[in-house]
Structures are given as structure tokens and as C-alpha cells.
Write a protein that holds these residues in place. Structure first.
Motif, PDB file in Angstrom:
ATOM      1  N   SER A   1       0.933  -1.199   0.061  1.00  0.00           N
ATOM      2  CA  SER A   1      -0.089   0.017   0.012  1.00  0.00           C
ATOM      3  C   SER A   1       0.884   1.087  -0.144  1.00  0.00           C
ATOM      4  O   SER A   1       0.503   2.412  -0.109  1.00  0.00           O
ATOM      5  CB  SER A   1      -1.053   0.043   1.223  1.00  0.00           C
ATOM      6  OG  SER A   1      -0.132   0.033   2.314  1.00  0.00           O
ATOM      7  N   HIS A   2       2.123   1.276   0.368  1.00  0.00           N
ATOM      8  CA  HIS A   2       3.044   2.367   0.444  1.00  0.00           C
ATOM      9  C   HIS A   2       3.654   2.539  -1.037  1.00  0.00           C
ATOM     10  O   HIS A   2       4.221   3.582  -1.305  1.00  0.00           O
ATOM     11  CB  HIS A   2       4.206   2.102   1.537  1.00  0.00           C
ATOM     12  CG  HIS A   2       4.517   0.568   1.497  1.00  0.00           C
ATOM     13  ND1 HIS A   2       5.100  -0.075   0.247  1.00  0.00           N
ATOM     14  CD2 HIS A   2       4.773  -0.525   2.398  1.00  0.00           C
ATOM     15  CE1 HIS A   2       5.395  -1.424   0.305  1.00  0.00           C
ATOM     16  NE2 HIS A   2       5.100  -1.638   1.430  1.00  0.00           N
ATOM     17  N   GLY A   3       3.290   1.675  -1.866  1.00  0.00           N
ATOM     18  CA  GLY A   3       3.792   1.946  -3.273  1.00  0.00           C
ATOM     19  C   GLY A   3       5.378   1.480  -3.490  1.00  0.00           C
ATOM     20  O   GLY A   3       5.551   1.660  -4.744  1.00  0.00           O
ATOM     21  N   TRP A   4       5.798   0.726  -2.845  1.00  0.00           N
ATOM     22  CA  TRP A   4       7.356   0.054  -3.051  1.00  0.00           C
ATOM     23  C   TRP A   4       6.964  -1.358  -3.201  1.00  0.00           C
ATOM     24  O   TRP A   4       6.053  -2.201  -2.570  1.00  0.00           O
ATOM     25  CB  TRP A   4       8.165   0.196  -1.828  1.00  0.00           C
ATOM     26  CG  TRP A   4       8.207   1.665  -1.616  1.00  0.00           C
ATOM     27  CD1 TRP A   4       7.445   2.530  -0.598  1.00  0.00           C
ATOM     28  CD2 TRP A   4       9.163   2.638  -1.978  1.00  0.00           C
ATOM     29  NE1 TRP A   4       7.969   3.715  -0.480  1.00  0.00           N
ATOM     30  CE2 TRP A   4       8.884   3.976  -1.480  1.00  0.00           C
ATOM     31  CE3 TRP A   4      10.152   2.587  -3.194  1.00  0.00           C
ATOM     32  CZ2 TRP A   4       9.568   4.983  -1.893  1.00  0.00           C
ATOM     33  CZ3 TRP A   4      10.551   3.513  -3.533  1.00  0.00           C
ATOM     34  CH2 TRP A   4      10.627   4.822  -2.801  1.00  0.00           C
ATOM     35  N   VAL A   5       7.817  -2.125  -3.929  1.00  0.00           N
ATOM     36  CA  VAL A   5       7.893  -3.634  -4.169  1.00  0.00           C
ATOM     37  C   VAL A   5       8.239  -4.016  -2.912  1.00  0.00           C
ATOM     38  O   VAL A   5       9.374  -3.723  -2.076  1.00  0.00           O
ATOM     39  CB  VAL A   5       8.972  -3.944  -5.157  1.00  0.00           C
ATOM     40  CG1 VAL A   5       9.064  -5.540  -5.083  1.00  0.00           C
ATOM     41  CG2 VAL A   5       8.672  -3.384  -6.585  1.00  0.00           C
ATOM     42  N   GLU A   6       7.479  -5.023  -2.250  1.00  0.00           N
ATOM     43  CA  GLU A   6       7.930  -5.853  -1.045  1.00  0.00           C
ATOM     44  C   GLU A   6       7.835  -7.360  -1.096  1.00  0.00           C
ATOM     45  O   GLU A   6       7.517  -7.708  -1.952  1.00  0.00           O
ATOM     46  CB  GLU A   6       7.055  -5.463   0.099  1.00  0.00           C
ATOM     47  CG  GLU A   6       5.620  -5.872  -0.057  1.00  0.00           C
ATOM     48  CD  GLU A   6       4.819  -5.626   1.240  1.00  0.00           C
ATOM     49  OE1 GLU A   6       4.119  -6.456   1.472  1.00  0.00           O
ATOM     50  OE2 GLU A   6       4.974  -4.222   1.796  1.00  0.00           O
ATOM     51  N   ILE A   7       8.657  -8.194  -0.293  1.00  0.00           N
ATOM     52  CA  ILE A   7       8.656  -9.568  -0.225  1.00  0.00           C
ATOM     53  C   ILE A   7       7.912  -9.964   1.021  1.00  0.00           C
ATOM     54  O   ILE A   7       8.114  -9.378   2.174  1.00  0.00           O
ATOM     55  CB  ILE A   7      10.001 -10.101   0.016  1.00  0.00           C
ATOM     56  CG1 ILE A   7      10.856  -9.646  -1.405  1.00  0.00           C
ATOM     57  CG2 ILE A   7      10.095 -11.402  -0.003  1.00  0.00           C
ATOM     58  CD1 ILE A   7      12.476 -10.071  -1.152  1.00  0.00           C
ATOM     59  N   ALA A   8       7.070 -10.642   0.910  1.00  0.00           N
ATOM     60  CA  ALA A   8       6.279 -11.225   2.065  1.00  0.00           C
ATOM     61  C   ALA A   8       5.943 -12.791   2.364  1.00  0.00           C
ATOM     62  O   ALA A   8       6.163 -13.219   1.081  1.00  0.00           O
ATOM     63  CB  ALA A   8       4.890 -10.318   2.232  1.00  0.00           C
ATOM     64  N   ILE A   9       5.275 -13.118   3.113  1.00  0.00           N
ATOM     65  CA  ILE A   9       4.997 -14.500   3.304  1.00  0.00           C
ATOM     66  C   ILE A   9       3.299 -14.398   3.785  1.00  0.00           C
ATOM     67  O   ILE A   9       2.999 -13.774   4.813  1.00  0.00           O
ATOM     68  CB  ILE A   9       5.739 -15.357   4.225  1.00  0.00           C
ATOM     69  CG1 ILE A   9       7.105 -15.433   3.783  1.00  0.00           C
ATOM     70  CG2 ILE A   9       5.073 -16.696   4.533  1.00  0.00           C
ATOM     71  CD1 ILE A   9       7.938 -16.226   4.722  1.00  0.00           C
ATOM     72  N   ASN A  10       2.587 -15.149   3.010  1.00  0.00           N
ATOM     73  CA  ASN A  10       1.079 -15.277   3.365  1.00  0.00           C
ATOM     74  C   ASN A  10       0.880 -15.740   4.520  1.00  0.00           C
ATOM     75  O   ASN A  10       1.166 -16.875   5.011  1.00  0.00           O
ATOM     76  CB  ASN A  10       0.608 -15.959   2.134  1.00  0.00           C
ATOM     77  CG  ASN A  10      -1.032 -15.806   2.186  1.00  0.00           C
ATOM     78  OD1 ASN A  10      -1.718 -14.987   3.277  1.00  0.00           O
ATOM     79  ND2 ASN A  10      -1.625 -16.840   1.574  1.00  0.00           N
TER      80      ASN A  10
END
Length: 267
Positions: A237-246
Motif C-alpha cells: 500500500s506504500h507503493g514500494w515492491v516488497e517481499i512477504a509470506i502469506n
């Protein structure tokens, strides 16, 4: 529907690493109320890690666009408190920034440059001419923020300085390559999501993946595009590419830290 709030009493926001166990934040609010109890004070966060200027930089940069023009942002993450580092106030298109000159404002100013800056040398607007060596939030920054929000002009608060001289926090730059974009991690949020310094605009409408920690991570649109426990790359939502884990913590699982490199590959 959004409405123009510019003619209303300005807001003051507070951001710090003080936490909520101690009374430091409450004291700053008390100082603001002593100067002008009609001001609205909004807590952005006080859960920045101790002395973590880089996290404070990101959080303030992420928050300021959502406030009315004229808002005064007081940010106090200040490992150099009491030293010769400058105490500053800065005017930019959206309002004002008040705090230490240690790079905490460099994220905001990279998006909306300073139009004027002062070193806070006018003791008449401090709580006391002999401030604590450990609590400039109380004795300098809170009263300055309240006075600015109450109509005191920036140039009354101290000596004008060149905005180009303000400290910049170096987080690294993202760079385009023939196959994508190289960048690094600039923030780790409470969920363990690894936020890069690569703007989402680079991947909009494209098929892409992120290469990091020896993995190739598929670029998707929502956390639920992968199974629970799987790694995903997306634009937050901040507009940057991120890595996450569901429903997991990418920071803990991948053991990546601030400024770790990553690469977006366009396929």
C-alpha cells in the motif's frame, strides 16, 4: 469525499522511538497543550526501534501525504541528542518538519524538497533556555512544533540554513538494468514484510519476479495469490515492491536485513 482542510487549525503529528511504557510522549503532548490546547495532535507511531533513524525516515515518508497542507510533523528519533547535531525546522510544500538534523527527514524531502530551513537557535520558543541534554523532544521540538502550528513563522524560530546542507540518510539507490531493477531493503514492517526501495511503478502492468536470498519470488497482486506459508512479491500500500509470506514473517524466514540487495526481473 475529501475536503480541503487548509483553513482549519493545523495538525501536529508526533513520531518517536519512545514507546508507550514511559511518560515521554504524554509529556510532549502536555507541552503542546500548554502552548495551544486547541491543536489536534496525531500519533503516527512511537514504536520505532530505539535509535532506528532509517525506520523513522521510512514511516514519516509513508505518512505525510495523508495529512492536510500545513501539518507540522514533529519527529524525535535522536541518538545524537545533546550533541552538536543541529535542531531544525523545515518548510516543504505539505507543511513543516521539526526534529534533529540526522537524516530522519530525508525520505520526505526526497519526494517534496525543502523550500526553507532554519536551525532552532531562538531560545524564546524553547520550553527553557537550558534544555535537558537527553530530552530535546520536550524542551525544544514539542514547543517549536506547537508554535509553528499556532502561526509563528519559520524564520522567527532561528537562523536560516541552506536546505542542501541538511543531513541525508543513505539507503542506497535503485538502478535500472537491461533486465530489470536492482535495489535493496529499506524497511521491515511489523508483519516482517521486507519493503524495498524499488517503486511499484517499475512493475506495473508487467510480469515480474524478485531475486533475493537465492530465491526467485513470483510477483503477484495480493497476499492470497499464494498459499498460506508461501513467499510472494507484491507492491504494498506504500507503493514500494516488497517481499512477504502469506500469513508468515519474511524477515524471520529469509533472514534478510536492512540494505540487503535484491533484484526485480521483468519477464
Amino acid at each position: 469525499m475529501y475536503t480541503n482542510q487548509i483553513n482549519q487549525q493545523p495538525l501536529v503529528t508526533l513520531l518517536s522511538d519512545f514507546g508507550d511504557r514511559d511518560v515521554y510522549v504524554g509529556i510532549m503532548k502536555g507541552i503542546i497543550a500548554q502552548i495551544n490546547r486547541r491543536l489536534t495532535v496525531v500519533d503516527l507511531t512511537h514504536q520505532i526501534g530505539p535509535q532506528d533513524i532509517k525506520a523513522a525516515r521510512f514511516c514519516l515518508m509513508n505518512a505525510y501525504p495523508y495529512f492536510p497542507v500545513g501539518t507540522v510533523h514533529v519527529a524525535v528519533v535522536d541518538p545524537g541528542v545533546g550533541s552538536k547535531r543541529r535542531a531544525i525546522a523545515v518548510e516543504f510544500a505539505q507543511g513543516f518538519l521539526v526534529g534533529p538534523d540526522n537524516g530522519i527527514f530525508s525520505g520526505v524531502l526526497s519526494q517534496s524538497p525543502a523550500t526553507c530551513a532554519v536551525e532552532l537557535t531562538n531560545l524564546n520558543y524553547w520550553r527553557t533556555p537550558q534544555p535537558s541534554k537527553t530530552f530535546h523532544g520536550r524542551d525544544i521540538f514539542a514547543p517549536i512544533g506547537a508554535n509553528l502550528a499556532s502561526g509563528v513563522s519559520l524564520k522567527q524560530l532561528g537562523q536560516e540554513i541552506d536546505p542542501a546542507s541538511l543531513v541525508k540518510l543513505d539507503i542506497g539507490e535503485c538502478k535500472q538494468t537491461t533486465t530489470g531493477v536492482v535495489g535493496c531493503i529499506q524497511y521491515i514492517d511489523n508483519f516482517g514484510n521486507l519493503v524495498s526501495n524499488i517503486p511499484g511503478s517499475y512493475v506495473q502492468g508487467k510480469t515480474w519476479c524478485v531475486q533475493a536470498a537465492g530465491l526467485s519470488i513470483l510477483g503477484c497482486e495480493t497476499y492470497s495469490d499464494v498459499n498460506v506459508g508461501e513467499i510472494i512479491a507484491l507492491v504494498g500500500s506504500h507503493g514500494w515492491v516488497e517481499i512477504a509470506i502469506n500469513r508468515g514473517n519474511a524477515n524471520l524466514q529469509l533472514q534478510l536485513d536492512w540494505q540487503e540487495p535484491l533484484q526485480v526481473m521483468l519477464t
